[in-house]
Write an enzyme that holds these catalytic residues in place. Structure first.
Site, PDB file in Angstrom:
ATOM      1  CE  LYS A   1      -4.034  -2.028   0.604  1.00 23.19           C
ATOM      2  NZ  LYS A   1      -5.404  -2.069   0.728  1.00 23.19           N
TER       3      LYS A   1
ATOM      4  CE  LYS B   1      -4.565 -13.056  -5.458  1.00 23.14           C
ATOM      5  NZ  LYS B   1      -4.782 -12.385  -4.305  1.00 23.14           N
TER       6      LYS B   1
ATOM      7  CE  LYS C   1     -12.511  -8.575  -1.314  1.00 22.45           C
ATOM      8  NZ  LYS C   1     -11.955  -9.917  -1.269  1.00 22.45           N
TER       9      LYS C   1
HETATM   10  P1  ADP Z   1      -9.008 -10.456  -3.126  1.00 25.13           P
HETATM   11  O1  ADP Z   1      -7.633 -10.501  -3.774  1.00 25.13           O
HETATM   12  O2  ADP Z   1     -10.095 -10.584  -4.132  1.00 25.13           O
HETATM   13  O3  ADP Z   1      -9.150  -9.241  -2.229  1.00 25.13           O
HETATM   14  P2  ADP Z   1      -8.652 -11.895  -0.669  1.00 25.13           P
HETATM   15  O4  ADP Z   1      -7.268 -11.342  -0.540  1.00 25.13           O
HETATM   16  O5  ADP Z   1      -9.741 -11.383   0.229  1.00 25.13           O
HETATM   17  O6  ADP Z   1      -9.116 -11.734  -2.201  1.00 25.13           O
HETATM   18  O7  ADP Z   1      -8.550 -13.478  -0.557  1.00 25.13           O
HETATM   19  C1  ADP Z   1      -9.368 -14.315   0.221  1.00 25.13           C
HETATM   20  C2  ADP Z   1      -8.861 -15.724   0.049  1.00 25.13           C
HETATM   21  O8  ADP Z   1      -9.010 -16.175  -1.309  1.00 25.13           O
HETATM   22  C3  ADP Z   1      -7.382 -15.893   0.383  1.00 25.13           C
HETATM   23  O9  ADP Z   1      -7.197 -17.089   1.121  1.00 25.13           O
HETATM   24  C4  ADP Z   1      -6.678 -15.989  -0.949  1.00 25.13           C
HETATM   25  O10 ADP Z   1      -5.556 -16.821  -0.913  1.00 25.13           O
HETATM   26  C5  ADP Z   1      -7.763 -16.602  -1.849  1.00 25.13           C
HETATM   27  N1  ADP Z   1      -7.644 -16.035  -3.220  1.00 25.13           N
HETATM   28  C6  ADP Z   1      -7.955 -14.778  -3.588  1.00 25.13           C
HETATM   29  N2  ADP Z   1      -7.748 -14.580  -4.911  1.00 25.13           N
HETATM   30  C7  ADP Z   1      -7.296 -15.757  -5.403  1.00 25.13           C
HETATM   31  C8  ADP Z   1      -6.906 -16.194  -6.713  1.00 25.13           C
HETATM   32  N3  ADP Z   1      -6.971 -15.390  -7.776  1.00 25.13           N
HETATM   33  N4  ADP Z   1      -6.457 -17.454  -6.853  1.00 25.13           N
HETATM   34  C9  ADP Z   1      -6.422 -18.306  -5.771  1.00 25.13           C
HETATM   35  N5  ADP Z   1      -6.771 -17.948  -4.522  1.00 25.13           N
HETATM   36  C10 ADP Z   1      -7.209 -16.696  -4.318  1.00 25.13           C
END
Ligand code: ADP
Ligand code: TRP
Length: 329
Positions: free
Chosen positions: A113, A193, A196
């Site tokens: 960040k 990747k 959100k």
């Molecule tokens: P985002 O990147 O959408 O904000 P989070 O960081 O809240 O998602 O991730 C929540 C969970 O989902 C974590 O355990 C993370 O490892 C898994 N996760 C998020 N995005 C992916 C992805 N593209 N591929 C595999 N696992 C993911």
């Protein structure tokens, strides 16, 4: 033999996507059969990025519905909201008093960040401390998380050791890491990747036109329809691989290599697979969405079970740290 305590949390900070499902939720749901599982909605953590109470509450209810629809069974595990366990923030404070500032400065999410020019809040800076408290307050043995959470689990183990050395050896249990390795990072519609924060997600409960539009927008290269294509470098195929059974997967890969099979065909196939894979869950979600009193019951039962366990761990820590308390929960 006593069942192992499994714990994991997910932030209710937006609609959950296919990456969340294959990277985390699917394993959580499978693991409810394998131990004494605790799963929670990390709503205190969401406050580090969202400061709109209605949104936090709405997102929390959305994630509850998503998990229940996808097969999480509140009879088999303890499913609750982080904010229903005040002992968590109590322990987080004590852990914070034992945490060197330099340890937090190494935090990857925090550093990201700052590097992106954002001015991070103290909540984000100390996010790993709250996460450590989440884990330690239930004497968790196993923490199933994605690769991206590895650093936070290491910090958690480190902080548990510090508290035990300061106040007494058996106060906290040092958890094992359990990095979920079964799935590679799920790509989003732009090939990065799926996340959100990148606006490139396909949400688990997207349907109809919204879903179609997203699938059709997945980026591919410009190889003409008739030419052979490499499935292994294609974003569409990376998603097909997660959803199709082995014979279908191999069949589609073969079509890619033969040529005469366009990305449009692959996208139509993917759309059909997503619809089939999540069809039952979609129906279940609609059913649960109409039964708010059931949802309230689930969270109330889960919260009270979690609080009871947390209090057993917190009480000896309160005594050891000399904190005065004139009432009982
Ligand atoms: P985002 O990147 O959408 O904000 P989070 O960081 O809240 O998602 O991730 C929540 C969970 O989902 C974590 O355990 C993370 O490892 C898994 N996760 C998020 N995005 C992916 C992805 N593209 N591929 C595999 N696992 C993911
Ligand atoms: N940081 C985790 C994530 O972004 C969510 C989380 C909060 C968590 N507390 C936790 C995960 C405790 C496992 C254990 O995905």
């Amino acid at each position: 033999m006593k069942k192992k305590t499994i714990l994991s949390g997910i932030q209710p900070s937006g609609k959950l996507h296919i990456g969340n499902y294959f990277g985390a939720m699917k394993q959580h749901i499978e693991m409810q059969e394998k131990g004494d599982a605790f799963y929670f909605l990390a709503n205190y953590h969401s406050l580090t990025s969202i400061t709109d109470g209605d949104r936090i509450n709405e997102n929390t209810m959305d994630v509850v519905l998503d998990y229940l629809a996808l097969g999480l069974d509140p009879e088999k595990c303890t499913f609750f909201a982080q904010s229903d366990v005040p002992q968590t923030t109590e322990l987080a404070w004590i852990l914070g008093t034992l945490t060197p500032v330099s340890l937090m400065e190494k935090g990857v999410a925090y550093k990201d960040k700052v590097a992106n020019g954002l001015s991070p809040n103290i909540g984000l800076f100390t996010y790993p401390i709250l996460q450590a408290a989440d884990i330690l307050i239930y004497h968790s043995d196993i923490v199933p998380v994605g690769e991206d959470q590895k650093q936070n689990i290491e910090i958690c183990r480190d902080l548990a050791g510090k508290l035990n050395r300061a106040y007494g050896d058996d106060l906290l249990k040092i958890p094992e890491e359990h990095i979920v390795k079964s799935v590679a990072t799920v790509p989003g519609t732009d090939g990065r990747k799926m996340s959100k924060s990148y606006g490139n997600t396909i949400n688990i409960f997207d349907e109809g036109k919204t879903l179609k539009k997203k699938v059709m927008s997945i980026e591919t290269d410009s190889t003409p329809l008739e030419e052979p294509k490499n499935p292994e470098t294609c974003n569409v195929f990376a998603l097909i691989k997660l959803l199709a059974d082995k014979p279908l997967r191999e069949d589609i890969a073969e079509k890619y290599r033969e040529g005469g099979y366009g990305y449009g065909h692959a996208k139509k196939q993917l759309l059909k697979l997503i619809d089939e894979y999540f069809e039952e869950a979609r129906e279940r979600r609609k059913m649960f969405a109409e039964d708010q009193s059931y949802i309230n019951d689930v969270l109330q039962t889960g919260g009270s079970r979690a609080r009871e366990r947390a209090e057993e761990v917190m009480e000896p820590i309160r005594s050891a740290t000399g904190l005065f308390r004139s009432f009982e929960y």
